[in-house]
Enzyme design. Sequence first.
Site, PDB file in Angstrom:
ATOM      1  N   GLY A 272     -23.181   5.026  -4.052  1.00 18.88           N
ATOM      2  CA  GLY A 272     -24.224   5.827  -4.625  1.00 18.88           C
ATOM      3  C   GLY A 272     -23.342   6.951  -5.496  1.00 18.88           C
ATOM      4  CE  LYS A 273     -16.912   7.717  -3.973  1.00 19.81           C
ATOM      5  NZ  LYS A 273     -15.800   7.927  -2.942  1.00 19.81           N
TER       6      LYS A 273
ATOM      7  CB  SER B 297     -13.941  -4.435  -2.475  1.00 20.71           C
ATOM      8  OG  SER B 297     -12.747  -3.842  -2.671  1.00 20.71           O
TER       9      SER B 297
ATOM     10  CE1 TYR C 118      -3.281  -2.666   0.108  1.00 18.38           C
ATOM     11  CE2 TYR C 118      -3.814  -2.310   2.531  1.00 18.38           C
ATOM     12  CZ  TYR C 118      -4.176  -2.909   1.625  1.00 18.38           C
ATOM     13  OH  TYR C 118      -5.056  -3.977   1.563  1.00 18.38           O
TER      14      TYR C 118
ATOM     15  CG  PHE D   9     -13.323  -0.188  -6.608  1.00 19.95           C
ATOM     16  CD1 PHE D   9     -12.584  -0.851  -5.546  1.00 19.95           C
ATOM     17  CD2 PHE D   9     -12.888  -0.655  -7.740  1.00 19.95           C
ATOM     18  CE1 PHE D   9     -11.316  -1.968  -5.660  1.00 19.95           C
ATOM     19  CE2 PHE D   9     -11.813  -1.439  -7.846  1.00 19.95           C
ATOM     20  CZ  PHE D   9     -11.245  -2.135  -6.964  1.00 19.95           C
ATOM     21  N   GLY D  10     -16.627   2.132  -3.845  1.00 19.41           N
ATOM     22  CA  GLY D  10     -17.330   3.357  -3.607  1.00 19.41           C
ATOM     23  C   GLY D  10     -18.783   3.423  -4.402  1.00 19.41           C
TER      24      GLY D  10
ATOM     25  CG  LEU E 250     -19.198   0.993   0.768  1.00 20.66           C
ATOM     26  CD1 LEU E 250     -18.695   2.326   1.407  1.00 20.66           C
ATOM     27  CD2 LEU E 250     -20.631   0.933   0.655  1.00 20.66           C
TER      28      LEU E 250
ATOM     29  CG  LEU F  32     -22.289  -1.472  -3.973  1.00 21.37           C
ATOM     30  CD1 LEU F  32     -21.680  -2.758  -3.075  1.00 21.37           C
ATOM     31  CD2 LEU F  32     -23.813  -1.544  -4.282  1.00 21.37           C
TER      32      LEU F  32
END
Length: 401
Positions: A298-299, A289, A102, A293-294, A291, A296
């Site tokens: 909604g953005k 994960s 990372y 990668f985001g 969400l 989920l």
Amino acid sequence: MDGTDKSAPSPVLTKPCCLPCLFDRGKRPSETAAWFSDGLNHPPNKEQYIEQRSLGITGIQVSKICLGTMTWGEQNTEAEAHAQLDYALAHGVNFIDTAEMYPVPPCKETYTRTEQFIGNWIAKRGRRDDFVLASKIAGPTGNNANGLDSYIRGGNDFSRAQIIEACNASLGRLKTDYLDLYQLHWPERKVNYFGKLGVSALADGETFTLFEEIVGALDELVKQGKIRAYGLSNETPWGTMRYLNEHERNPALPRPASVQNPYNLLNRSYEVGMSEISLREQIPLLAYSPLAFGVLSGKYRHGTKPENSRLALFERFQRYTKPKACEAVERYAAVADQAGLTLTELSLAFVTQQAFVASNIIGATTLAQFAENIATADVTLSDDVLAAIDAIHAEISNPCP
């Protein structure tokens, strides 16, 4: 080290290893902590507590929400990373997950930066035994696996020498003398990880380190007190059982404590084979994960890409943006609306309440996101909501493995 045997199950992790413990010991949080920096934070509440679950049969208790760190050093500064760490422990999260590779996207210039950020925080804060710390040795890169060049140890593998070297280096960067959990980031062999659903053929002439050597090296680290347990990541049913078999052949060797694989509403492939292993063999999932990668959160709905968001910054992250995924997101959003929940709440609560999940690894680039994510620990989905989710899954199954 502090004189305790880190290879044995801990007898002190029977109550919250976070702020409640500090109050019980008569200690106060650092006055320099970033709890008051943005209006979101507030003094820690002695009663704040997130349910803890067993990390397999290790005796280690982890909060059901885990702090993910893979954006630190790329999308997040060191000061922001430290603020998230302070906020997490102040709000009941006792589990931190990182990796030598990372931040992501991985590259030579930022390699190990996340561990360095955490190490500086540990050196400044102290009280290492207040939290559970996990890291990972990177899977193979020398053959350009996963799109990576061979900048990690000149082309890394899971040989004994490399496992020992990698662990020692992580301990140095993290400024700690032990890890609670040390994970194999992805298999050395070619399998179905990072977006691949199945294995249809084996690679010609494939070679990989023997399981016996890998587990033997991890056993050395346990006996030396450098790790308390080891875990797997991006692993398959066959691989998981092979590691377990090493322990069954020789019970003196450690058994895998956990598996860190992707799991979310768009990718429930873990339920096919792996979830049964988790339940029957007590090798729980650390879900990453959650969400997607985001997606989920909604953005990204209706083609939106907010400025500085992951999908706007990095073209490589297309795993969860397939047409069927977008269709599924809209349907899950409708279920959330009907239940009086946000899509984030629905998505994270679904993962957290699975019986085979020990902890849900949540990452965020802002404290506002992180606060919303942590708050989902209090959300439980009803049977009707779960049935609605399963109905969508039956029609759009695993669009993004």
